[in-house]
Design a protein around this motif. Structure first.
Motif, PDB file in Angstrom:
ATOM      1  N   LEU A 104      -7.907  -5.945  16.741  1.00  0.00           N
ATOM      2  CA  LEU A 104      -7.103  -4.736  16.869  1.00  0.00           C
ATOM      3  C   LEU A 104      -5.981  -4.752  15.838  1.00  0.00           C
ATOM      4  N   ALA A 105      -5.907  -3.691  15.038  1.00  0.00           N
ATOM      5  CA  ALA A 105      -4.928  -3.586  13.957  1.00  0.00           C
ATOM      6  C   ALA A 105      -3.873  -2.542  14.306  1.00  0.00           C
ATOM      7  N   PRO A 106      -2.635  -2.700  13.772  1.00  0.00           N
ATOM      8  CA  PRO A 106      -1.593  -1.709  14.067  1.00  0.00           C
ATOM      9  C   PRO A 106      -1.769  -0.394  13.314  1.00  0.00           C
ATOM     10  N   ARG A 107      -2.715  -0.353  12.352  1.00  0.00           N
ATOM     11  CA  ARG A 107      -2.983   0.910  11.653  1.00  0.00           C
ATOM     12  C   ARG A 107      -4.424   0.917  11.176  1.00  0.00           C
ATOM     13  N   ALA A 108      -4.914   2.109  10.830  1.00  0.00           N
ATOM     14  CA  ALA A 108      -6.306   2.264  10.433  1.00  0.00           C
ATOM     15  C   ALA A 108      -6.514   1.841   8.975  1.00  0.00           C
ATOM     16  N   GLY A 109      -7.781   1.661   8.606  1.00  0.00           N
ATOM     17  CA  GLY A 109      -8.138   1.465   7.212  1.00  0.00           C
ATOM     18  C   GLY A 109      -8.306   0.034   6.767  1.00  0.00           C
ATOM     19  N   TRP A 110      -8.339  -0.911   7.702  1.00  0.00           N
ATOM     20  CA  TRP A 110      -8.478  -2.303   7.305  1.00  0.00           C
ATOM     21  C   TRP A 110      -9.922  -2.680   7.011  1.00  0.00           C
ATOM     22  N   GLY A 111     -10.873  -1.904   7.495  1.00  0.00           N
ATOM     23  CA  GLY A 111     -12.273  -2.187   7.232  1.00  0.00           C
ATOM     24  C   GLY A 111     -12.827  -3.273   8.137  1.00  0.00           C
ATOM     25  N   ALA A 153      10.494  -8.160  14.663  1.00  0.00           N
ATOM     26  CA  ALA A 153       9.837  -7.435  15.750  1.00  0.00           C
ATOM     27  C   ALA A 153      10.440  -7.771  17.106  1.00  0.00           C
ATOM     28  N   GLY A 154      10.741  -9.053  17.346  1.00  0.00           N
ATOM     29  CA  GLY A 154      11.281  -9.440  18.641  1.00  0.00           C
ATOM     30  C   GLY A 154      12.627  -8.818  18.925  1.00  0.00           C
ATOM     31  N   SER A 155      13.522  -8.815  17.921  1.00  0.00           N
ATOM     32  CA  SER A 155      14.855  -8.235  18.114  1.00  0.00           C
ATOM     33  C   SER A 155      14.763  -6.737  18.361  1.00  0.00           C
ATOM     34  N   ILE A 156      13.895  -6.058  17.607  1.00  0.00           N
ATOM     35  CA  ILE A 156      13.761  -4.604  17.770  1.00  0.00           C
ATOM     36  C   ILE A 156      13.150  -4.278  19.124  1.00  0.00           C
ATOM     37  N   VAL A 181       2.620  -6.549  14.924  1.00  0.00           N
ATOM     38  CA  VAL A 181       3.129  -5.253  14.475  1.00  0.00           C
ATOM     39  C   VAL A 181       3.827  -5.353  13.126  1.00  0.00           C
ATOM     40  N   ALA A 182       4.187  -6.570  12.704  1.00  0.00           N
ATOM     41  CA  ALA A 182       4.843  -6.742  11.412  1.00  0.00           C
ATOM     42  C   ALA A 182       3.859  -6.677  10.255  1.00  0.00           C
ATOM     43  N   ARG A 183       2.570  -6.676  10.535  1.00  0.00           N
ATOM     44  CA  ARG A 183       1.536  -6.667   9.498  1.00  0.00           C
ATOM     45  C   ARG A 183       0.920  -5.278   9.427  1.00  0.00           C
ATOM     46  N   LEU A 184       1.309  -4.500   8.439  1.00  0.00           N
ATOM     47  CA  LEU A 184       0.821  -3.131   8.324  1.00  0.00           C
ATOM     48  C   LEU A 184      -0.242  -2.975   7.246  1.00  0.00           C
ATOM     49  N   ASP A 185      -0.260  -3.847   6.265  1.00  0.00           N
ATOM     50  CA  ASP A 185      -1.143  -3.668   5.119  1.00  0.00           C
ATOM     51  C   ASP A 185      -2.394  -4.525   5.159  1.00  0.00           C
ATOM     52  N   GLY A 186      -2.502  -5.397   6.132  1.00  0.00           N
ATOM     53  CA  GLY A 186      -3.668  -6.252   6.241  1.00  0.00           C
ATOM     54  C   GLY A 186      -3.377  -7.428   7.149  1.00  0.00           C
TER      55      GLY A 186
END
Length: 309
Positions: A125-132, A226-229, A103-108
């Motif tokens: 599986l990616a945390p957001r769309a558009g990775w191709g 991510a773990g702390s949150i 989840v810490a990787r949003l841009d690729g």
């Protein structure tokens, strides 16, 4: 390590993967020992640190032997160097892979994610769309939580401050907390941060003590790990998040800033932005929210694994 394990644990639970279908392949750590206590299906693997190619190579023989013995129906893992030997073993044994990027990787994808993308039979599986490519957007570990206002908003009498297990010290966070929360009882987990000012602060808390302290507190303040949150959300608390930044020497990049911005938009964090100082308004806003956990993700990706690495 802590963040990746927490993500993976939440994902397999939220996707409804039965306890009997899981075999964990993880390193010994206070968190993993605590969470997997009494679980028979665990193989303890030597720890591999970030970009530790030598460590990945050392674990390869044990990983191959484990996969040959278990013959899992699927391998499920997330973005960490710890997963590399299991990805290679799965590929060689023609075992399907579900790779859930951190989840810490949003841009690729991470380095491990880029390796997974080169393997056959890998569901990516990616945390957001558009990775191709073969990457598909899917619900992440944070999707298991929803926040709602508390009525009336409670008074702030206690706080937990958790700065994670990063090797980088984070004195800026300690100073801002102590300036903003005068008169509030604080439970600390400062990790590698030492201000050398003679004030005694807990360096580490056991996983169970940290979870209990968060659940009993008025508010939780964390770094952007991510773990702390996720631990805060699981305890029912929307955290105030002070992301570490590369500019201040608190991290090697600004991925915590990007992730915290995304979580704030989703209502799962109160972020202290770079041009701000932590103040009581941040604290009161977070304390006025309560978190509930969904029994199952609304749009689950169906998984049937035998090995979780």
């Amino acid at each position: 390590m802590r963040g990746h394990f927490t993500e993976l644990e939440l994902l397999v639970e939220s996707h409804g993967i039965d306890l009997a279908d899981r075999h964990w392949a993880v390193p010994r750590h206070p968190q993993t020992v605590h969470r997997l206590e009494g679980h028979d299906d665990v193989t303890w693997m030597p720890r591999i640190y970030s970009r530790d190619l030598a460590g990945a190579w050392r674990n390869l023989r044990q990983a191959f032997a484990l996969h040959r013995r278990l013959r899992p129906s699927r391998v499920v893992t997330t973005g960490a160097a710890q997963a590399v030997p299991h990805l290679l073993a799965a590929a060689c044994h023609r075992t399907p892979i579900t790779y859930v990027e951190s989840v810490a990787r949003l841009d690729g994808p991470s380095l491990t994610g880029r390796l997974a993308a080169r393997l056959p039979r890998a569901q990516l599986l990616a945390p957001r769309a558009g990775w191709g490519g073969r990457w598909t957007e899917a619900a992440d570990a944070f999707s298991a939580f929803v926040a709602a206002p508390l009525e009336p908003a409670p008074a702030v009498s206690s706080a937990v401050v958790a700065l994670g297990g990063e090797n980088f010290p984070f004195p800026r966070a300690v100073r801002q907390v102590e300036s903003a929360l005068r008169g509030v009882a604080i439970t600390w987990q400062v990790g590698s941060t030492d201000l050398a000012d003679g004030v005694v602060r807990n360096q580490w808390l056991s996983p169970s003590d940290l979870e209990d302290a968060m659940a009993a507190s008025s508010v939780v303040i964390t770094h952007g790990g991510a773990g702390s949150i996720l631990t805060s959300l699981a305890a029912g608390r929307v955290p105030v998040v002070l992301p570490r930044t590369a500019e201040h020497g608190e991290a090697c990049d600004d991925h915590q800033v990007r992730m915290t911005e995304s979580l704030e938009q989703r209502g799962l964090a109160v972020m202290v932005h770079g041009d701000e100082q932590l103040d009581l308004e941040h604290v009161r806003r977070a304390a006025s929210l309560q978190v509930s956990r969904l029994a199952r993700l609304a749009d689950p990706t169906e998984l049937a694994p035998e090995l979780v690495a």
